[in-house]
Design an enzyme around this catalytic site. Structure first.
Site, short mmCIF file in Angstrom:
data_model
loop_
_atom_site.label_atom_id
_atom_site.label_comp_id
_atom_site.label_asym_id
_atom_site.label_seq_id
_atom_site.Cartn_x
_atom_site.Cartn_y
_atom_site.Cartn_z
N HIS A 93 69.25 54.56 51.68
CA HIS A 93 70.41 54.20 53.12
C HIS A 93 70.34 55.49 54.18
O HIS A 93 70.49 56.55 54.05
CB HIS A 93 71.40 53.55 52.92
CG HIS A 93 71.64 51.96 51.73
ND1 HIS A 93 70.08 51.69 51.46
CD2 HIS A 93 72.54 51.24 51.78
CE1 HIS A 93 70.52 50.82 50.43
NE2 HIS A 93 71.92 50.63 50.69
N CYS A 106 77.13 51.60 48.61
CA CYS A 106 76.58 52.53 49.01
C CYS A 106 76.42 52.96 50.15
O CYS A 106 76.18 54.67 49.78
CB CYS A 106 75.21 52.29 48.34
SG CYS A 106 74.95 50.17 48.96
#
Ligand code: NAP
Length: 344
Positions: free
Chosen positions: A236, A143
């Site tokens: 994130h 990710c």
């Protein structure tokens, strides 16, 4: 196409289920798990917003076995890496089409590691798999690597990346469910995520590497990463310091990012965002809470684009949704690209 989802009850698996509901090309017919085998999907511990999609409520979670995959045209994997290692190799050996989120096959020289907008040409490796009577199998990156590499692509093409220093502030859902104990993360930042920095360092160079005589030559820039867990649920954030061979004008860099578009956009793939990179000009954006859902979580958002210590260096912040663009959404987009290219 009839599709199966391995590890479909976890944090990433649930995101797949949500995004596959009503998909125009893929019909989810099998979901596998471990502790939830035998339960109706409507009874799993749903940790996403909204309800379990109606169409999957009565689907019974199957055992993760070859037997469960009979009659399926494509397999998505959201298995933990350890569990993925042997099983995904077995699928590849048996010629069962696979698109995986797990790290098990990402560094295999015969397996393409692909962000659909960044390196669709690497899917050529599928031709090599075909010659050997295996696959097709493809993977999408970790990710954090995804969120970071999307904006690096147009910048690397324009200015030639030499060195990358990054610090990531990663959301809790990146650790799966139940993830990090609340006692450890509330009122805190954990400055270590096992294996994450190595993944960012290696995968970035494979993704931006060149397809050369049927093999991927890794890009030669240096990468240093520090990965941290923060008390954010989804999204994130990565602080990037990039050094290029050529001089960079921050305003021109912003325009390159804003105007970036690639094969998924020109092909009009169902899960493709209209703009994979959004640029924010405010001095306090992007932020996970406000920017992770750009175009349903399929776009990353870049901001604070500015010059670094010299004319060849650029600083910026990027935010992206870790289970959508960083996992399930991207794997679905990759499968769509493979379908559009007749690779599956
Ligand atoms: P998770 O929440 O821990 O879910 C794991 C899933 O795998 C559950 O569905 C679990 O089933 C199943 N499972 C566990 N052991 C199994 C076995 N032996 N056989 C079959 N199924 C098994 O993990 P996650 O966060 O969803 O991550 C899944 C994968 O995606 C990992 O490889 C991870 O590295 C990768 N990934 C995650 C993210 C992210 O942001 N979370 C991003 C990119 C990639 P039961 O619930 O039935 O036990």
């Amino acid at each position: 196409m009839k599709v199966a989802l391995l590890g479909g009850t976890g944090a990433v698996g649930q995101r797949f289920v949500k995004m596959l509901a009503g998909h125009p090309w893929f019909e989810l017919t099998v979901i596998t798990g471990k502790t939830s085998v035998g339960r109706r999907y409507g009874q799993v511990n749903w940790v996403l917003e909204g309800e379990v999609p109606e169409e999957f409520r009565d689907l019974v979670v199957a055992e993760n076995s070859l037997e469960s995959l009979r009659g399926v045209d494509l397999v998505f994997s959201a298995l933990p890496s350890k569990e993925a290692r042997e099983f995904e190799r077995e699928l590849m050996k048996r010629g069962i089409p696979l698109v995986s989120n797990a790290s098990a096959l990402r560094m295999d020289p015969l397996v393409p590691l692909v962000i659909p907008e960044v390196n669709p040409d690497h899917l050529y490796l599928i031709e090599r798999q075909r010659e050997m009577g295996i696959g097709p199998a493809a993977t999408d990156p970790n990710c954090t690597t995804t969120v970071l590499t999307l904006p690096l692509k147009p910048l690397h093409d324009a200015y030639n990346l030499r060195r990358l220093d990054v610090a990531s502030y990663q959301a809790l859902s990146g650790a799966g469910y139940p993830g990090v104990p609340s006692y450890d993360i509330v009122d805190n930042v954990i400055p270590f995520i096992p294996g994450e920095e190595e993944k960012v360092e290696n995968e970035t160079r494979k993704l931006l590497g060149r397809l050369d005589g049927g093999e991927i030559t890794f890009a030669s820039f240096e990468v240093q990463a520090t990965c941290m867990r923060v008390p954010v649920l989804d999204g994130h954030l990565v602080a990037v310091h990039a050094e290029f061979e050529n001089e960079v004008d921050p305003e021109e860099a912003a325009r390159l990012l804003e105007n970036f578009s690639s094969e998924p956009q020109s092909l009009g793939l169902p899960t493709a965002p209209s703009k994979p990179i959004h640029v924010r000009r405010e001095e306090d954006r992007p932020q996970p809470r406000y920017d992770r859902d750009a175009e349903g979580g399929m776009s990353v958002v870049v901001g604070r684009i500015r010059r670094g210590a010299n004319k060849r260096s650029l600083l910026f912040i990027v935010v992206g949704h870790n289970t959508v663009r960083g996992a399930a959404g991207q794997a679905i987009l990759l499968a769509e690209l493979m379908r559009a290219k007749n690779l599956i």
